[in-house]
Design a protein around this motif. Structure first.
Motif, PDB file in Angstrom:
ATOM      1  N   LEU A   1      -4.817 114.386  39.055  1.00  0.00           N
ATOM      2  CA  LEU A   1      -4.352 114.783  37.718  1.00  0.00           C
ATOM      3  C   LEU A   1      -4.232 116.296  37.529  1.00  0.00           C
ATOM      4  CD1 LEU A   1      -6.293 112.128  35.635  1.00  0.00           C
ATOM      5  CD2 LEU A   1      -3.861 112.158  36.197  1.00  0.00           C
ATOM      6  N   LYS A   2      -4.925 117.070  38.328  1.00  0.00           N
ATOM      7  CA  LYS A   2      -4.844 118.539  38.332  1.00  0.00           C
ATOM      8  C   LYS A   2      -4.838 119.139  36.928  1.00  0.00           C
ATOM      9  CE  LYS A   2      -2.662 118.849  42.869  1.00  0.00           C
ATOM     10  NZ  LYS A   2      -2.527 117.479  43.285  1.00  0.00           N
ATOM     11  N   ASP A   3      -3.764 119.822  36.551  1.00  0.00           N
ATOM     12  CA  ASP A   3      -3.698 120.560  35.283  1.00  0.00           C
ATOM     13  C   ASP A   3      -3.623 119.652  34.059  1.00  0.00           C
ATOM     14  OD1 ASP A   3      -3.761 122.898  36.709  1.00  0.00           O
ATOM     15  OD2 ASP A   3      -1.601 123.227  36.653  1.00  0.00           O
ATOM     16  N   GLU A   4      -3.334 118.386  34.261  1.00  0.00           N
ATOM     17  CA  GLU A   4      -3.264 117.446  33.133  1.00  0.00           C
ATOM     18  C   GLU A   4      -4.667 117.057  32.649  1.00  0.00           C
ATOM     19  OE1 GLU A   4      -1.285 115.730  30.219  1.00  0.00           O
ATOM     20  OE2 GLU A   4      -0.364 116.985  31.750  1.00  0.00           O
TER      21      GLU A   4
ATOM     22  N   VAL B   1      -7.143 113.439  29.197  1.00  0.00           N
ATOM     23  CA  VAL B   1      -5.971 114.196  29.663  1.00  0.00           C
ATOM     24  C   VAL B   1      -5.231 114.807  28.476  1.00  0.00           C
ATOM     25  CG1 VAL B   1      -5.653 112.804  31.756  1.00  0.00           C
ATOM     26  CG2 VAL B   1      -4.507 112.122  29.633  1.00  0.00           C
ATOM     27  N   LYS B   2      -4.349 115.738  28.788  1.00  0.00           N
ATOM     28  CA  LYS B   2      -3.536 116.389  27.749  1.00  0.00           C
ATOM     29  C   LYS B   2      -2.512 115.414  27.171  1.00  0.00           C
ATOM     30  CE  LYS B   2      -4.018 120.858  30.001  1.00  0.00           C
ATOM     31  NZ  LYS B   2      -3.360 121.824  30.886  1.00  0.00           N
ATOM     32  N   GLY B   3      -1.801 114.695  28.050  1.00  0.00           N
ATOM     33  CA  GLY B   3      -0.751 113.771  27.599  1.00  0.00           C
ATOM     34  C   GLY B   3      -0.866 112.438  28.305  1.00  0.00           C
TER      35      GLY B   3
ATOM     36  N   LYS C   1       1.990 111.032  30.710  1.00  0.00           N
ATOM     37  CA  LYS C   1       2.157 111.698  32.009  1.00  0.00           C
ATOM     38  C   LYS C   1       1.313 111.042  33.098  1.00  0.00           C
ATOM     39  CE  LYS C   1       3.557 116.116  30.115  1.00  0.00           C
ATOM     40  NZ  LYS C   1       3.241 117.528  29.952  1.00  0.00           N
ATOM     41  N   VAL C   2       0.281 110.313  32.702  1.00  0.00           N
ATOM     42  CA  VAL C   2      -0.569 109.618  33.672  1.00  0.00           C
ATOM     43  C   VAL C   2       0.249 108.610  34.474  1.00  0.00           C
ATOM     44  CG1 VAL C   2      -2.535 108.028  33.898  1.00  0.00           C
ATOM     45  CG2 VAL C   2      -2.654 109.953  32.297  1.00  0.00           C
TER      46      VAL C   2
ATOM     47  N   ASN D   1       3.026 108.808  35.722  1.00  0.00           N
ATOM     48  CA  ASN D   1       3.693 109.433  36.869  1.00  0.00           C
ATOM     49  C   ASN D   1       2.815 109.458  38.113  1.00  0.00           C
ATOM     50  OD1 ASN D   1       5.855 110.008  35.154  1.00  0.00           O
ATOM     51  ND2 ASN D   1       5.030 112.006  34.612  1.00  0.00           N
ATOM     52  N   HIS D   2       1.523 109.174  37.952  1.00  0.00           N
ATOM     53  CA  HIS D   2       0.568 109.256  39.061  1.00  0.00           C
ATOM     54  C   HIS D   2       0.110 107.880  39.556  1.00  0.00           C
ATOM     55  CE1 HIS D   2       0.236 113.597  38.572  1.00  0.00           C
ATOM     56  NE2 HIS D   2       0.151 113.396  37.261  1.00  0.00           N
TER      57      HIS D   2
ATOM     58  N   GLU E   1      -5.944 110.218  25.941  1.00  0.00           N
ATOM     59  CA  GLU E   1      -5.414 111.532  25.569  1.00  0.00           C
ATOM     60  C   GLU E   1      -6.473 112.243  24.732  1.00  0.00           C
ATOM     61  OE1 GLU E   1      -1.761 112.663  22.788  1.00  0.00           O
ATOM     62  OE2 GLU E   1      -1.151 111.808  24.722  1.00  0.00           O
TER      63      GLU E   1
END
Length: 171
Positions: free
Chosen positions: A27-30, A57-59, A62-63, A65-66, A104
């Motif tokens: 997830l890095k920066d997320e 997470v921020k959004g 976007k999860v 996508n992983h 989130e």
């Protein structure tokens, strides 16, 4: 799925930390934060031997996508899986070892509820023991009926959540 409740295992925090590092790398920066939650996060609490991990997470969208990266670690992406605004992943089908609950950062209610219950049980060991005994009894009564097991602890868990949230907000 067989219902199994076991004595607390000292290796559970380490298993959480190992998995948390892998999740951070995906997830890095997320990633906002990551927590060990659930019964395996409370010392001396009997539990189903499944490490519960809560990720903030921020959004949330976007999860998605992983998913392939989580699959490469052995996780099955289940989407919201009955809880709006969550992403749920489980590792191991019949022999589940880990579950990830991703929220989130704006979803403060679910995040706070999980942390309140964990922290309340950590600070109230007598209550944790009572909860563990209930789970053990239910696992013996319903060894192959997870729904009956969950139904049997539903009232206790609702009261636990209520007490924990009151305590958490007033500490």
């Amino acid at each position: 799925m067989k219902v199994r409740v076991v004595e607390y295992k000292r290796e559970w925090p380490g298993l959480y930390l190992d998995e948390a590092e892998k999740i951070k790398n995906i997830l890095k920066d997320e990633l906002v934060n990551i927590y060990h939650i659930g019964s395996t996060s409370v010392e001396n609490l009997k539990a189903k031997p499944i490490i519960d991990i809560m990720v903030v997470v921020k959004g949330i969208t976007k999860v998605d996508n992983h998913n392939k990266e989580f699959e490469s670690l052995g996780y099955e992406p289940k989407g919201e899986y009955g809880m709006i605004g969550r992403r749920y992943f489980r590792k191991g089908l019949e022999n589940r070892t880990h579950q990830i609950h991703i929220f989130e950062s704006s979803n403060s209610n679910d995040i706070e509820r999980h942390l309140a219950v964990r922290d309340y049980l950590r600070e109230h060991p007598d209550y944790a023991i009572e909860y563990g005994e209930l789970k053990s009894k239910l696992a013996i009564m319903f060894p192959s009926d997870i729904e009956a097991y969950c139904d049997g602890k539903d009232e206790f868990v609702k009261e636990l959540e209520r007490k924990a949230l009151d305590w958490y907000k007033n500490k």
